[in-house]
Design a protein around this motif. Structure first.
Motif, PDB file in Angstrom:
ATOM      1  N   LEU A 105       0.819  -1.200   0.000  1.00  0.00           N
ATOM      2  CA  LEU A 105       0.000   0.000   0.000  1.00  0.00           C
ATOM      3  C   LEU A 105       0.858   1.256   0.000  1.00  0.00           C
ATOM      4  N   LEU A 106       1.944   1.208   0.749  1.00  0.00           N
ATOM      5  CA  LEU A 106       2.823   2.369   0.819  1.00  0.00           C
ATOM      6  C   LEU A 106       3.408   2.710  -0.545  1.00  0.00           C
ATOM      7  N   GLU A 107       3.734   1.690  -1.331  1.00  0.00           N
ATOM      8  CA  GLU A 107       4.390   1.916  -2.629  1.00  0.00           C
ATOM      9  C   GLU A 107       3.421   1.965  -3.797  1.00  0.00           C
ATOM     10  N   HIS A 108       2.330   1.214  -3.723  1.00  0.00           N
ATOM     11  CA  HIS A 108       1.499   1.024  -4.914  1.00  0.00           C
ATOM     12  C   HIS A 108       0.081   1.601  -4.814  1.00  0.00           C
ATOM     13  N   LEU A 109      -0.318   2.135  -3.668  1.00  0.00           N
ATOM     14  CA  LEU A 109      -1.677   2.646  -3.551  1.00  0.00           C
ATOM     15  C   LEU A 109      -1.894   3.785  -4.533  1.00  0.00           C
ATOM     16  N   PRO A 110      -2.857   3.648  -5.459  1.00  0.00           N
ATOM     17  CA  PRO A 110      -3.054   4.686  -6.469  1.00  0.00           C
ATOM     18  C   PRO A 110      -3.541   5.985  -5.845  1.00  0.00           C
ATOM     19  N   ARG A 111      -2.934   7.091  -6.207  1.00  0.00           N
ATOM     20  CA  ARG A 111      -3.331   8.386  -5.661  1.00  0.00           C
ATOM     21  C   ARG A 111      -4.789   8.683  -5.973  1.00  0.00           C
ATOM     22  N   GLU A 112      -5.233   8.302  -7.160  1.00  0.00           N
ATOM     23  CA  GLU A 112      -6.608   8.621  -7.569  1.00  0.00           C
ATOM     24  C   GLU A 112      -7.652   7.778  -6.853  1.00  0.00           C
ATOM     25  N   LEU A 113      -7.199   6.772  -6.072  1.00  0.00           N
ATOM     26  CA  LEU A 113      -8.149   5.927  -5.355  1.00  0.00           C
ATOM     27  C   LEU A 113      -9.021   6.766  -4.430  1.00  0.00           C
ATOM     28  N   PHE A 114      -8.425   7.732  -3.755  1.00  0.00           N
ATOM     29  CA  PHE A 114      -9.184   8.585  -2.851  1.00  0.00           C
ATOM     30  C   PHE A 114      -9.793   9.775  -3.574  1.00  0.00           C
ATOM     31  N   SER A 115      -9.021  10.404  -4.438  1.00  0.00           N
ATOM     32  CA  SER A 115      -9.501  11.619  -5.095  1.00  0.00           C
ATOM     33  C   SER A 115     -10.720  11.359  -5.966  1.00  0.00           C
ATOM     34  N   SER A 116     -10.891  10.124  -6.445  1.00  0.00           N
ATOM     35  CA  SER A 116     -12.051   9.821  -7.289  1.00  0.00           C
ATOM     36  C   SER A 116     -13.358   9.898  -6.514  1.00  0.00           C
ATOM     37  N   TYR A 118     -13.755  12.105  -3.921  1.00  0.00           N
ATOM     38  CA  TYR A 118     -13.789  13.382  -3.209  1.00  0.00           C
ATOM     39  C   TYR A 118     -14.884  14.319  -3.700  1.00  0.00           C
ATOM     40  N   GLU A 119     -15.315  14.167  -4.945  1.00  0.00           N
ATOM     41  CA  GLU A 119     -16.410  15.009  -5.437  1.00  0.00           C
ATOM     42  C   GLU A 119     -17.669  14.765  -4.615  1.00  0.00           C
ATOM     43  N   GLU A 120     -18.017  13.492  -4.403  1.00  0.00           N
ATOM     44  CA  GLU A 120     -19.206  13.172  -3.613  1.00  0.00           C
ATOM     45  C   GLU A 120     -19.039  13.604  -2.161  1.00  0.00           C
ATOM     46  N   THR A 121     -17.846  13.413  -1.616  1.00  0.00           N
ATOM     47  CA  THR A 121     -17.606  13.785  -0.231  1.00  0.00           C
ATOM     48  C   THR A 121     -17.626  15.287  -0.058  1.00  0.00           C
ATOM     49  N   SER A 122     -17.109  16.013  -1.041  1.00  0.00           N
ATOM     50  CA  SER A 122     -17.152  17.477  -0.983  1.00  0.00           C
ATOM     51  C   SER A 122     -18.597  17.966  -1.033  1.00  0.00           C
ATOM     52  N   ARG A 123     -19.417  17.318  -1.848  1.00  0.00           N
ATOM     53  CA  ARG A 123     -20.846  17.673  -1.900  1.00  0.00           C
ATOM     54  C   ARG A 123     -21.510  17.407  -0.545  1.00  0.00           C
ATOM     55  N   PHE A 124     -21.142  16.296   0.077  1.00  0.00           N
ATOM     56  CA  PHE A 124     -21.664  15.963   1.401  1.00  0.00           C
ATOM     57  C   PHE A 124     -21.292  17.046   2.412  1.00  0.00           C
ATOM     58  N   LEU A 125     -20.064  17.544   2.356  1.00  0.00           N
ATOM     59  CA  LEU A 125     -19.652  18.602   3.267  1.00  0.00           C
ATOM     60  C   LEU A 125     -20.447  19.884   3.018  1.00  0.00           C
ATOM     61  N   THR A 126     -20.663  20.216   1.752  1.00  0.00           N
ATOM     62  CA  THR A 126     -21.457  21.401   1.422  1.00  0.00           C
ATOM     63  C   THR A 126     -22.865  21.269   1.977  1.00  0.00           C
ATOM     64  N   PRO A 131     -18.118  25.209   4.777  1.00  0.00           N
ATOM     65  CA  PRO A 131     -17.698  26.074   3.658  1.00  0.00           C
ATOM     66  C   PRO A 131     -16.701  25.383   2.731  1.00  0.00           C
ATOM     67  N   SER A 132     -16.789  25.698   1.458  1.00  0.00           N
ATOM     68  CA  SER A 132     -15.896  25.079   0.468  1.00  0.00           C
ATOM     69  C   SER A 132     -14.428  25.336   0.768  1.00  0.00           C
ATOM     70  N   ARG A 133     -14.129  26.469   1.391  1.00  0.00           N
ATOM     71  CA  ARG A 133     -12.735  26.801   1.670  1.00  0.00           C
ATOM     72  C   ARG A 133     -12.070  25.809   2.628  1.00  0.00           C
ATOM     73  N   LEU A 134     -12.884  25.006   3.329  1.00  0.00           N
ATOM     74  CA  LEU A 134     -12.339  24.049   4.287  1.00  0.00           C
ATOM     75  C   LEU A 134     -12.293  22.620   3.758  1.00  0.00           C
ATOM     76  N   HIS A 135     -12.861  22.389   2.574  1.00  0.00           N
ATOM     77  CA  HIS A 135     -12.971  21.024   2.075  1.00  0.00           C
ATOM     78  C   HIS A 135     -11.620  20.369   1.830  1.00  0.00           C
ATOM     79  N   VAL A 136     -10.707  21.079   1.198  1.00  0.00           N
ATOM     80  CA  VAL A 136      -9.391  20.503   0.906  1.00  0.00           C
ATOM     81  C   VAL A 136      -8.648  20.218   2.206  1.00  0.00           C
ATOM     82  N   GLN A 137      -8.740  21.122   3.164  1.00  0.00           N
ATOM     83  CA  GLN A 137      -8.094  20.907   4.455  1.00  0.00           C
ATOM     84  C   GLN A 137      -8.611  19.636   5.118  1.00  0.00           C
ATOM     85  N   ILE A 138      -9.903  19.420   5.057  1.00  0.00           N
ATOM     86  CA  ILE A 138     -10.503  18.228   5.674  1.00  0.00           C
ATOM     87  C   ILE A 138     -10.134  16.964   4.909  1.00  0.00           C
ATOM     88  N   LEU A 139     -10.326  16.979   3.595  1.00  0.00           N
ATOM     89  CA  LEU A 139     -10.095  15.776   2.796  1.00  0.00           C
ATOM     90  C   LEU A 139      -8.621  15.380   2.774  1.00  0.00           C
TER      91      LEU A 139
END
Length: 216
Positions: A105-116, A118-126, A131-139
């Motif tokens: 996992l440390l070497e091979h975990l795809p970065r996009e696994l989580f970011s894919s 994040y759109e739904e999670t960001s909507r959930f936070l909204t 506030p949107s300004r805090l979404h990146v800090q949280i995620l």
């Protein structure tokens, strides 16, 4: 190497078999010939589904860190931090079920696994009034805390409340020994408390409304 014209195994079966080998025999035992033997096929059959060993390990990491992690139901509202606490706990549990795969996992975990997701999670936070300004800090913070903590724990021997810090004695480290003796939280509870502290710190720093944290 040319791929066989007809697949003899499925991609998912190969990933599950890879995890079985790593769990039972260790990462050093994993190889394409070993995987082929486990599946009852010849090694070239694996090339119908995977370009090389690294691609298989990436799929192993994707399964353990993503597919196998149960996502809790999103209920927008002031108790939104508990969604992240539960998700982080589920992620931790999936990692600890496969301790031998922690280096994978440390070497091979795809970065996009989580970011894919994040759109739904960001909507959930909204929808929860964050506030949107805090979404990146949280995620970003949750990704680093959950992944870092789970992988560190997975690479260490399992511990009890009093042995979270190993080799501590009253003679050499009296204050730390006293702290360990006074600790009432398990590793899981400490993890939950850490995640809640992070999220409720953001809430307090930004004067957000949130439900009181659930008891650990």
């Amino acid at each position: 190497m040319a791929r066989p014209s007809k697949p003899l195994i499925s991609r998912s079966a190969a990933v599950e078999a890879s995890i079985d080998i790593i769990d039972s025999e260790g990462l050093e035992a994993f190889s394409l010939p070993r995987l082929a033997k486990h599946l009852g096929v010849r090694a070239p059959s694996l090339y119908h589904h995977f370009a090389d060993k690294n691609e298989i390990l990436t799929e192993v990491a994707r399964h353990i860190g993503g597919t196998a992690v149960r996502s809790p139901r999103r209920r927008p509202g002031p108790d939104w931090p508990e969604f992240f606490v539960t998700l982080a706990v589920n992620f931790r549990q999936s990692i600890l079920r496969h301790r031998n795969a922690a280096p994978v996992l440390l070497e091979h975990l795809p970065r996009e696994l989580f970011s894919s997701t994040y759109e739904e999670t960001s909507r959930f936070l909204t929808e929860s009034g964050v506030p949107s300004r805090l979404h990146v800090q949280i995620l970003d913070g949750m990704e680093k805390i959950a992944l870092g903590a789970a992988l560190i724990e997975a690479t260490r021997p399992a511990s009890s409340r009093s042995t979270i810090f190993p080799n501590v004695t009253e003679d050499s480290q009296p204050e730390l020994a006293a702290a360990l003796a006074a600790n009432e939280l398990t590793q899981k509870q400490l993890f939950e408390a850490m995640v809640r502290s992070f999220l409720h710190g953001i809430i307090a720093d930004n004067d957000l409304d949130a439900a009181p944290s659930m008891a650990v």
